[in-house]
Design a protein around this motif. Structure first.
Motif, PDB file in Angstrom:
ATOM      1  N   GLU A  58     -21.588 -13.569 -12.861  1.00  0.00           N
ATOM      2  CA  GLU A  58     -22.638 -13.518 -12.084  1.00  0.00           C
ATOM      3  C   GLU A  58     -22.912 -11.807 -11.630  1.00  0.00           C
ATOM      4  OE1 GLU A  58     -24.763 -13.364  -8.791  1.00  0.00           O
ATOM      5  OE2 GLU A  58     -24.062 -15.226  -9.494  1.00  0.00           O
ATOM      6  N   PRO A  59     -24.097 -11.708 -11.732  1.00  0.00           N
ATOM      7  CA  PRO A  59     -24.715 -10.398 -11.419  1.00  0.00           C
ATOM      8  C   PRO A  59     -24.335  -9.630 -10.277  1.00  0.00           C
ATOM      9  CG  PRO A  59     -26.649 -11.665 -11.424  1.00  0.00           C
ATOM     10  CD  PRO A  59     -25.205 -12.485 -11.867  1.00  0.00           C
ATOM     11  N   ALA A  60     -24.390 -10.425  -9.075  1.00  0.00           N
ATOM     12  CA  ALA A  60     -24.064  -9.836  -7.852  1.00  0.00           C
ATOM     13  C   ALA A  60     -22.821 -10.469  -7.259  1.00  0.00           C
ATOM     14  CB  ALA A  60     -25.201  -9.764  -6.914  1.00  0.00           C
ATOM     15  N   PRO A  61     -21.688 -10.286  -7.572  1.00  0.00           N
ATOM     16  CA  PRO A  61     -20.623 -11.422  -7.321  1.00  0.00           C
ATOM     17  C   PRO A  61     -19.923 -11.158  -5.951  1.00  0.00           C
ATOM     18  CG  PRO A  61     -19.730  -9.466  -8.555  1.00  0.00           C
ATOM     19  CD  PRO A  61     -21.143  -9.404  -8.761  1.00  0.00           C
ATOM     20  N   ASN A  62     -19.642 -12.074  -5.350  1.00  0.00           N
ATOM     21  CA  ASN A  62     -18.994 -12.377  -4.030  1.00  0.00           C
ATOM     22  C   ASN A  62     -17.444 -12.361  -4.071  1.00  0.00           C
ATOM     23  OD1 ASN A  62     -19.169 -12.493  -1.234  1.00  0.00           O
ATOM     24  ND2 ASN A  62     -18.979 -14.675  -1.290  1.00  0.00           N
ATOM     25  N   ILE A  63     -16.764 -11.373  -4.018  1.00  0.00           N
ATOM     26  CA  ILE A  63     -15.275 -11.494  -4.122  1.00  0.00           C
ATOM     27  C   ILE A  63     -14.496 -11.158  -2.942  1.00  0.00           C
ATOM     28  CG2 ILE A  63     -13.492  -9.716  -5.297  1.00  0.00           C
ATOM     29  CD1 ILE A  63     -15.884  -8.887  -7.238  1.00  0.00           C
ATOM     30  N   LEU A  64     -13.331 -11.902  -2.891  1.00  0.00           N
ATOM     31  CA  LEU A  64     -12.348 -11.916  -1.866  1.00  0.00           C
ATOM     32  C   LEU A  64     -11.275 -11.448  -2.443  1.00  0.00           C
ATOM     33  CD1 LEU A  64     -11.326 -12.946   0.991  1.00  0.00           C
ATOM     34  CD2 LEU A  64     -10.876 -15.071  -0.111  1.00  0.00           C
ATOM     35  N   ILE A  65     -10.422 -10.428  -1.592  1.00  0.00           N
ATOM     36  CA  ILE A  65      -9.238  -9.809  -1.901  1.00  0.00           C
ATOM     37  C   ILE A  65      -8.205 -10.293  -0.786  1.00  0.00           C
ATOM     38  CG2 ILE A  65      -7.815  -7.622  -2.558  1.00  0.00           C
ATOM     39  CD1 ILE A  65     -10.401  -6.409  -3.456  1.00  0.00           C
ATOM     40  N   GLY A  66      -7.109 -10.554  -1.318  1.00  0.00           N
ATOM     41  CA  GLY A  66      -6.189 -11.242  -0.259  1.00  0.00           C
ATOM     42  C   GLY A  66      -4.929  -9.736  -0.341  1.00  0.00           C
ATOM     43  N   GLY A  67      -5.156  -8.924   1.083  1.00  0.00           N
ATOM     44  CA  GLY A  67      -3.969  -7.743   1.035  1.00  0.00           C
ATOM     45  C   GLY A  67      -4.670  -6.614   0.625  1.00  0.00           C
ATOM     46  N   TYR A  68      -4.703  -5.697   1.805  1.00  0.00           N
ATOM     47  CA  TYR A  68      -5.227  -4.361   1.382  1.00  0.00           C
ATOM     48  C   TYR A  68      -4.032  -3.353   0.789  1.00  0.00           C
ATOM     49  CZ  TYR A  68      -7.406   0.136   2.195  1.00  0.00           C
ATOM     50  OH  TYR A  68      -7.777   1.400   1.981  1.00  0.00           O
ATOM     51  N   GLY A  69      -2.916  -3.339   1.658  1.00  0.00           N
ATOM     52  CA  GLY A  69      -1.944  -2.444   1.013  1.00  0.00           C
ATOM     53  C   GLY A  69      -2.169  -1.176   1.132  1.00  0.00           C
ATOM     54  N   MET A  70      -2.240  -0.231   0.056  1.00  0.00           N
ATOM     55  CA  MET A  70      -2.735   0.994  -0.076  1.00  0.00           C
ATOM     56  C   MET A  70      -4.158   0.848  -0.524  1.00  0.00           C
ATOM     57  SD  MET A  70       0.543   3.027  -1.122  1.00  0.00           S
ATOM     58  CE  MET A  70       1.947   3.506  -0.113  1.00  0.00           C
ATOM     59  N   GLY A  71      -4.816  -0.167  -0.811  1.00  0.00           N
ATOM     60  CA  GLY A  71      -6.359  -0.126  -1.182  1.00  0.00           C
ATOM     61  C   GLY A  71      -6.602   0.037  -2.629  1.00  0.00           C
ATOM     62  N   PHE A  72      -5.649  -0.003  -3.429  1.00  0.00           N
ATOM     63  CA  PHE A  72      -5.880   0.274  -4.922  1.00  0.00           C
ATOM     64  C   PHE A  72      -6.710  -0.788  -5.601  1.00  0.00           C
ATOM     65  CE2 PHE A  72      -1.101   1.612  -4.541  1.00  0.00           C
ATOM     66  CZ  PHE A  72      -1.368   2.821  -4.353  1.00  0.00           C
ATOM     67  N   THR A  73      -6.421  -2.074  -5.075  1.00  0.00           N
ATOM     68  CA  THR A  73      -7.220  -3.122  -5.666  1.00  0.00           C
ATOM     69  C   THR A  73      -8.737  -3.110  -5.110  1.00  0.00           C
ATOM     70  OG1 THR A  73      -5.477  -4.553  -6.069  1.00  0.00           O
ATOM     71  CG2 THR A  73      -7.536  -5.509  -6.068  1.00  0.00           C
ATOM     72  N   GLU A 101      -6.566   5.049   7.444  1.00  0.00           N
ATOM     73  CA  GLU A 101      -7.551   6.133   7.933  1.00  0.00           C
ATOM     74  C   GLU A 101      -6.614   7.560   8.798  1.00  0.00           C
ATOM     75  OE1 GLU A 101     -10.941   4.028   9.704  1.00  0.00           O
ATOM     76  OE2 GLU A 101      -9.040   3.324  10.944  1.00  0.00           O
ATOM     77  N   GLY A 102      -5.225   7.218   8.572  1.00  0.00           N
ATOM     78  CA  GLY A 102      -4.425   8.275   9.370  1.00  0.00           C
ATOM     79  C   GLY A 102      -3.737   8.906   8.039  1.00  0.00           C
ATOM     80  N   PRO A 103      -2.226   8.577   7.786  1.00  0.00           N
ATOM     81  CA  PRO A 103      -1.458   9.452   6.755  1.00  0.00           C
ATOM     82  C   PRO A 103      -1.849   9.358   5.363  1.00  0.00           C
ATOM     83  CG  PRO A 103      -0.108   7.678   7.810  1.00  0.00           C
ATOM     84  CD  PRO A 103      -1.617   7.868   8.624  1.00  0.00           C
ATOM     85  N   LEU A 104      -2.648   8.014   4.991  1.00  0.00           N
ATOM     86  CA  LEU A 104      -3.292   7.934   3.849  1.00  0.00           C
ATOM     87  C   LEU A 104      -4.576   8.467   3.453  1.00  0.00           C
ATOM     88  CD1 LEU A 104      -1.486   4.329   3.049  1.00  0.00           C
ATOM     89  CD2 LEU A 104      -0.681   6.792   2.476  1.00  0.00           C
ATOM     90  N   ALA A 105      -5.467   9.001   4.333  1.00  0.00           N
ATOM     91  CA  ALA A 105      -6.688   9.088   4.694  1.00  0.00           C
ATOM     92  C   ALA A 105      -7.369  10.115   3.337  1.00  0.00           C
ATOM     93  CB  ALA A 105      -7.048  10.081   5.667  1.00  0.00           C
ATOM     94  N   GLU A 106      -6.331  10.837   2.606  1.00  0.00           N
ATOM     95  CA  GLU A 106      -6.856  11.378   1.320  1.00  0.00           C
ATOM     96  C   GLU A 106      -6.814  10.316   0.536  1.00  0.00           C
ATOM     97  OE1 GLU A 106      -5.401  15.178  -1.471  1.00  0.00           O
ATOM     98  OE2 GLU A 106      -4.604  14.935   0.544  1.00  0.00           O
ATOM     99  N   LEU A 107      -5.913   9.363   0.233  1.00  0.00           N
ATOM    100  CA  LEU A 107      -5.985   8.435  -0.710  1.00  0.00           C
ATOM    101  C   LEU A 107      -7.243   7.529  -0.366  1.00  0.00           C
ATOM    102  CD1 LEU A 107      -4.283   7.202  -2.843  1.00  0.00           C
ATOM    103  CD2 LEU A 107      -3.273   5.573  -1.323  1.00  0.00           C
ATOM    104  N   THR A 108      -7.786   7.337   0.622  1.00  0.00           N
ATOM    105  CA  THR A 108      -8.781   6.337   1.011  1.00  0.00           C
ATOM    106  C   THR A 108      -9.803   6.914   0.831  1.00  0.00           C
ATOM    107  OG1 THR A 108      -6.957   5.308   2.829  1.00  0.00           O
ATOM    108  CG2 THR A 108      -9.443   4.730   2.936  1.00  0.00           C
ATOM    109  N   GLY A 109     -10.307   7.987   1.038  1.00  0.00           N
ATOM    110  CA  GLY A 109     -11.627   8.455   1.021  1.00  0.00           C
ATOM    111  C   GLY A 109     -12.483   8.029   2.056  1.00  0.00           C
TER     112      GLY A 109
END
Length: 226
Positions: A58-73, A101-109
């Motif tokens: 699919e050229p414009a995929p619609n993706i669902l992710i279960g779980g944010y965690g530290m946002g790696f995925t 948005e707090g202690p992991l803000a540098e990781l989150t960007g």
């Protein structure tokens, strides 16, 4: 030896307590005494998104992710997302986003401001159900990293995601040829069998936790809807 310092805790709905810990320059999210994820070993979670997107036509995929965690995925999905694609993340613990948005803000960007992505505070199973009843569009891919594998260790309710019924619902929420991808800290041959019985074409791959081909070996199932 660097001490581990507790930054904050958060209660999982109908589950245990999460603890955000700093260890020198690294961060770890603990579930009780178990390490769920950390900044020293994130490659396999990034691969969950990268390898899944590589499977999609699919050229414009619609993706669902279960779980944010530290946002790696999530961040990996945004990096590899084709133009006009969309990523929605379902996260049940509101404090996870406060940490991002707090202690992991540098990781989150600035990824939480990316217009291609959306973080929804809800159970991923609810969004799967919405696709089945027509409330939202079908998904090109569903990525699950809400536990340490296909076992509801984080909260009892997650167990249904990996059951025969839950896998069937995920299959029905996918577009034809769509992919259900599940991350796990270890292999599980029974789960591979259950995926096949649920009507998927299954490809299980082993991915290292670190990009230098070191660290633990993790499993990712790529289950394609027939």
């Amino acid at each position: 030896m660097l001490p581990r310092e507790t930054i904050d805790t958060a209660q999982i709905p109908n589950g245990e307590e999460l603890t955000l810990i700093s260890h020198g320059r690294d961060f770890i999210i603990m579930l009780g005494r178990d390490e769920l994820m950390g900044t020293r070993m994130q490659f396999s979670e990034e691969q969950l998104a990268e390898l899944t997107i590589a499977e999609l036509e699919e050229p414009a995929p619609n993706i669902l992710i279960g779980g944010y965690g530290m946002g790696f995925t999530y961040r990996s999905a945004l990096r590899h997302l084709p133009e006009n694609g969309r990523v929605v993340v379902a996260e049940v613990v509101p404090e996870i986003l406060e940490w991002a948005e707090g202690p992991l803000a540098e990781l989150t960007g600035d990824t939480l401001k990316d217009p291609r992505g959306e973080i929804v505070i809800c159970d991923v199973a609810a969004l799967i159900d919405d696709a089945n009843d027509g409330t939202c569009a079908k998904w090109d891919a569903i990525l699950l990293d809400v536990d340490n594998g296909p076992d509801g260790i984080v909260r009892d309710g997650n167990q249904r995601l990996y059951s025969t019924t839950g896998l069937g619902k995920a299959r029905d929420a996918l577009k034809p040829g769509g992919v259900l991808a599940v991350w796990s800290a270890a292999p599980d041959h029974r789960f591979s069998k259950r995926l096949k019985e649920a009507g998927y074409v299954v490809d299980e791959r082993i991915v290292r936790a670190r990009p230098n081909n070191k660290g633990p070996r993790h499993s990712i199932w790529f289950a394609r809807k027939r």
